[in-house]
Enzyme design. Structure first.
Site, PDB file in Angstrom:
ATOM      1  N   ASN A 183      -6.745   4.526  14.605  1.00 49.55           N
ATOM      2  CA  ASN A 183      -7.703   4.367  13.519  1.00 49.55           C
ATOM      3  C   ASN A 183      -8.366   3.002  13.704  1.00 49.55           C
ATOM      4  O   ASN A 183      -7.702   1.988  13.549  1.00 49.55           O
ATOM      5  CB  ASN A 183      -6.917   4.386  12.201  1.00 49.55           C
ATOM      6  CG  ASN A 183      -7.688   5.000  11.083  1.00 49.55           C
ATOM      7  OD1 ASN A 183      -8.899   5.185  11.172  1.00 49.55           O
ATOM      8  ND2 ASN A 183      -6.992   5.321  10.011  1.00 49.55           N
TER       9      ASN A 183
ATOM     10  N   SER B  97       8.239   4.724  16.803  1.00 49.04           N
ATOM     11  CA  SER B  97       6.913   4.319  17.280  1.00 49.04           C
ATOM     12  C   SER B  97       7.048   3.919  18.745  1.00 49.04           C
ATOM     13  O   SER B  97       7.549   2.840  19.052  1.00 49.04           O
ATOM     14  CB  SER B  97       6.401   3.122  16.474  1.00 49.04           C
ATOM     15  OG  SER B  97       6.302   3.471  15.117  1.00 49.04           O
ATOM     16  N   LEU B  98       6.613   4.795  19.635  1.00 52.12           N
ATOM     17  CA  LEU B  98       6.744   4.517  21.078  1.00 52.12           C
ATOM     18  C   LEU B  98       5.479   3.798  21.584  1.00 52.12           C
ATOM     19  O   LEU B  98       5.543   2.679  22.065  1.00 52.12           O
ATOM     20  CB  LEU B  98       6.957   5.829  21.833  1.00 52.12           C
ATOM     21  CG  LEU B  98       7.323   5.682  23.295  1.00 52.12           C
ATOM     22  CD1 LEU B  98       8.732   5.144  23.443  1.00 52.12           C
ATOM     23  CD2 LEU B  98       7.182   7.018  24.028  1.00 52.12           C
TER      24      LEU B  98
ATOM     25  N   GLY C 179       5.359  -2.622   6.644  1.00 54.51           N
ATOM     26  CA  GLY C 179       6.693  -3.139   6.906  1.00 54.51           C
ATOM     27  C   GLY C 179       7.506  -2.293   7.861  1.00 54.51           C
ATOM     28  O   GLY C 179       7.163  -1.152   8.163  1.00 54.51           O
ATOM     29  N   GLU C 180       8.574  -2.899   8.370  1.00 54.58           N
ATOM     30  CA  GLU C 180       9.507  -2.219   9.266  1.00 54.58           C
ATOM     31  C   GLU C 180      10.759  -1.883   8.436  1.00 54.58           C
ATOM     32  O   GLU C 180      11.547  -2.780   8.090  1.00 54.58           O
ATOM     33  CB  GLU C 180       9.839  -3.143  10.450  1.00 54.58           C
ATOM     34  CG  GLU C 180      11.054  -2.754  11.256  1.00 54.58           C
ATOM     35  CD  GLU C 180      11.072  -1.290  11.713  1.00 54.58           C
ATOM     36  OE1 GLU C 180      10.131  -0.864  12.374  1.00 54.58           O
ATOM     37  OE2 GLU C 180      12.052  -0.580  11.379  1.00 54.58           O
TER      38      GLU C 180
ATOM     39  N   CYS D 126       2.644  -6.153  15.723  1.00 58.32           N
ATOM     40  CA  CYS D 126       2.124  -5.159  16.675  1.00 58.32           C
ATOM     41  C   CYS D 126       0.597  -5.292  16.703  1.00 58.32           C
ATOM     42  O   CYS D 126      -0.040  -5.430  15.656  1.00 58.32           O
ATOM     43  CB  CYS D 126       2.511  -3.751  16.248  1.00 58.32           C
ATOM     44  SG  CYS D 126       4.293  -3.511  16.083  1.00 58.32           S
TER      45      CYS D 126
ATOM     46  N   GLU E 187       0.829  -1.200   0.000  1.00 58.30           N
ATOM     47  CA  GLU E 187       0.000   0.000   0.000  1.00 58.30           C
ATOM     48  C   GLU E 187       0.869   1.258   0.000  1.00 58.30           C
ATOM     49  O   GLU E 187       1.989   1.256   0.522  1.00 58.30           O
ATOM     50  CB  GLU E 187      -0.869   0.019   1.261  1.00 58.30           C
ATOM     51  CG  GLU E 187      -1.871  -1.100   1.290  1.00 58.30           C
ATOM     52  CD  GLU E 187      -2.718  -1.051   2.536  1.00 58.30           C
ATOM     53  OE1 GLU E 187      -3.651  -1.864   2.620  1.00 58.30           O
ATOM     54  OE2 GLU E 187      -2.455  -0.223   3.436  1.00 58.30           O
TER      55      GLU E 187
ATOM     56  N   CYS F 218      -1.882  -2.951  14.612  1.00 55.08           N
ATOM     57  CA  CYS F 218      -1.541  -2.736  13.203  1.00 55.08           C
ATOM     58  C   CYS F 218      -2.155  -3.816  12.321  1.00 55.08           C
ATOM     59  O   CYS F 218      -1.947  -5.015  12.565  1.00 55.08           O
ATOM     60  CB  CYS F 218      -0.018  -2.727  13.066  1.00 55.08           C
ATOM     61  SG  CYS F 218       0.525  -2.716  11.360  1.00 55.08           S
TER      62      CYS F 218
ATOM     63  N   CYS G 220      -2.334   1.848   7.770  1.00 54.59           N
ATOM     64  CA  CYS G 220      -1.454   0.872   7.137  1.00 54.59           C
ATOM     65  C   CYS G 220      -2.049  -0.539   7.169  1.00 54.59           C
ATOM     66  O   CYS G 220      -2.412  -1.047   8.203  1.00 54.59           O
ATOM     67  CB  CYS G 220      -0.129   0.948   7.896  1.00 54.59           C
ATOM     68  SG  CYS G 220       0.919  -0.444   7.842  1.00 54.59           S
TER      69      CYS G 220
ATOM     70  N   CYS H 261       3.169   8.378   1.722  1.00 52.37           N
ATOM     71  CA  CYS H 261       3.500   7.341   2.707  1.00 52.37           C
ATOM     72  C   CYS H 261       3.730   6.046   1.932  1.00 52.37           C
ATOM     73  O   CYS H 261       2.837   5.576   1.226  1.00 52.37           O
ATOM     74  CB  CYS H 261       2.332   7.214   3.687  1.00 52.37           C
ATOM     75  SG  CYS H 261       2.543   5.885   4.854  1.00 52.37           S
TER      76      CYS H 261
ATOM     77  N   CYS I 113       4.446  -7.681   7.300  1.00 51.59           N
ATOM     78  CA  CYS I 113       5.348  -7.428   8.418  1.00 51.59           C
ATOM     79  C   CYS I 113       5.228  -8.550   9.434  1.00 51.59           C
ATOM     80  O   CYS I 113       4.121  -8.988   9.765  1.00 51.59           O
ATOM     81  CB  CYS I 113       5.030  -6.086   9.085  1.00 51.59           C
ATOM     82  SG  CYS I 113       6.244  -5.673  10.364  1.00 51.59           S
TER      83      CYS I 113
ATOM     84  N   SER J 285      10.377   5.770   9.633  1.00 48.06           N
ATOM     85  CA  SER J 285       9.710   5.486  10.908  1.00 48.06           C
ATOM     86  C   SER J 285       9.978   4.041  11.316  1.00 48.06           C
ATOM     87  O   SER J 285       9.832   3.127  10.501  1.00 48.06           O
ATOM     88  CB  SER J 285       8.207   5.717  10.740  1.00 48.06           C
ATOM     89  OG  SER J 285       7.528   5.319  11.900  1.00 48.06           O
TER      90      SER J 285
HETATM   91  S1  SF4 Z   1       3.340  -1.196  13.173  1.00 47.04           S
HETATM   92 FE1  SF4 Z   1       5.013  -1.395  11.712  1.00 47.04          FE
HETATM   93  S2  SF4 Z   1       6.405  -2.843  12.739  1.00 47.04           S
HETATM   94 FE2  SF4 Z   1       4.432  -3.081  13.787  1.00 47.04          FE
HETATM   95  S3  SF4 Z   1       3.397  -4.767  12.674  1.00 47.04           S
HETATM   96 FE3  SF4 Z   1       2.768  -2.816  11.699  1.00 47.04          FE
HETATM   97  S4  SF4 Z   1       4.149  -2.550   9.978  1.00 47.04           S
HETATM   98 FE4  SF4 Z   1       5.073  -4.038  11.373  1.00 47.04          FE
END
Ligand code: SF4
Length: 381
Positions: free
Chosen positions: A312, A236-237, A185-186, A124, A100, A127, A357, A113, A120, A213
């Site tokens: 969101n 991302s805290l 993704g990270e 998290c 995306e 997410c 995302c 973005c 990923c 990020s």
């Molecule tokens: S927030 Fe980022 S690191 Fe965490 S699962 Fe989603 S894409 Fe992966």
């Protein structure tokens, strides 16, 4: 595009090769070393869509390359335009993986973005991408192609535009959008490709306009700290202590807060720059005033600004993942400001086009992530 003809077609997609693989695989065909760079720039800066378009090469060489390679940049599988102008793209890669990207307009400057992985593995809990599970890394070419493609689309929607295609990511550097690696993704788990993509993108835009990020992969942050030029950094805290961060971000068990904050304090920042601390606000989880106080203590001595993001909501995230009411968000923001932290609240954009995302790709996809398995097990049992 000259894509593969069938499953038996063993040609490689030039756009999906890392720079090292690109150099190695093309070397046998190339008589002069500068040709490699010529082809690389034609691919990633000019955005050629077939080997035939690389007219700097002789017909004979183009023919030889076409025997072993093809060019297939991401294609638009779906596009959703929201009332506020936010445009979300679902892009399909040559191997059918989907990613995306989002185009967020603003009076001052657009923000794009983009994704760095097709999925990923970090799971998290807030997410949607994490829910749908791991995918493959993107190549630098696939990362840069998102920018070129959205830029071209955006221009073709401008009133009176007859332009169907630009030849570079940005024809006019003064109008170059901000680019944020905050899609799927990270990025720091795909650092080599991200670095290559930064080198390409910053040929046409400033490093100051690009933000990466991350959840805080410490070894990769340490590597970035050694780079000569760095993009802006966002962390991302999302929780004020290890217990709660472990709960929503499993990666915190590997890189806990104390280690992450120590790493950030060592991280070199150019004059005038600050690290952006992203903090999702989740009702009754991390939105109390004493949580704001705890964040202020954690960030003491760090050149940082805080960006609050009311979560969101999405059906796969569960009922507990809802945003606090506006008054709570306002109180939280004010408390951080009183504690001396420059703090903003991110405006929600593109809700009706599933702007967060992973949400757009989720439609019609089978979940296979850790969290999806846990949920399916729970549902069954
Ligand atoms: S927030 Fe980022 S690191 Fe965490 S699962 Fe989603 S894409 Fe992966």
């Amino acid at each position: 595009m000259s894509g593969p003809l069938s499953a038996a077609d063993t040609r490689r997609n030039l756009v999906a090769l890392s720079r090292a693989d690109f150099d190695r695989e093309l070397a046998p065909f190339i008589d002069r070393p500068y040709r490699l760079n010529q082809i690389y720039l034609a691919l990633h800066r000019r955005g050629v869509e077939s080997i035939d378009e690389i007219t700097e090469l002789s017909l004979r060489l183009r023919g030889e390359l076409a025997q072993c390679f093809f060019i297939a940049a991401p294609r638009i599988a779906e596009r959703r335009l929201s009332a506020d102008g936010t445009c979300k793209y679902l892009l399909r890669l040559h191997d059918s993986a989907t990613i995306e990207a989002v185009d967020i307009p603003s009076e001052e400057r657009r923000t794009l973005c983009i994704s760095s992985q097709a999925g990923c593995a970090l799971a998290c809990t807030f997410c949607v991408t994490g829910y749908w599970g791991a995918g493959r890394d993107l190549s630098a070419g696939e990362i840069v192609a998102q920018v070129r493609l959205i830029n071209r689309e955006s221009r073709s929607r401008e009133p009176g535009s007859s332009q169907a295609r630009t030849t570079r990511p940005f024809d006019d550097p003064s109008a170059a959008p901000n680019i944020v690696f905050m899609g799927m993704g990270e990025p720091l788990l795909n650092l080599e490709a991200v670095r290559e993509s930064l080198d390409l993108l910053t040929q046409s835009t400033s490093w100051k306009r690009v933000t990466v990020s991350t959840v805080g992969i410490i070894p990769a942050l340490e590597e970035m700290a050694s780079w000569r030029r760095r993009p802006n950094l966002a962390i991302s805290l999302h929780a004020p202590d290890d217990d709660r961060r472990n709960e929503i971000m499993p990666i915190n068990q590997t890189y806990p807060l104390a280690d992450l904050l120590a790493c950030l304090r060592r991280y070199p920042l150019e004059r005038g720059r600050k690290i952006t601390i992203e903090y999702l606000l989740i009702r009754h989880f991390n939105d109390r005033l004493k949580d704001a106080d705890q964040i202020a203590r954690l960030l003491r001595g760090l050149r940082a600004k805080v960006n609050l993001i009311p979560i969101n909501p999405d059906p796969v995230l569960g009922e507990q993942m809802v945003a606090p009411d506006e008054a709570t968000v306002e109180r939280f923001k004010n408390r951080l400001r009183q504690r001396g932290l420059f703090t903003t609240v991110r405006q929600r954009r593109g809700d009706e086009v599933q702007g967060a995302c992973g949400q757009l790709r989720a439609s019609g996809t089978k979940a296979h992530g850790v969290r999806a398995r846990l949920r399916q097990g729970g549902d069954n049992g």
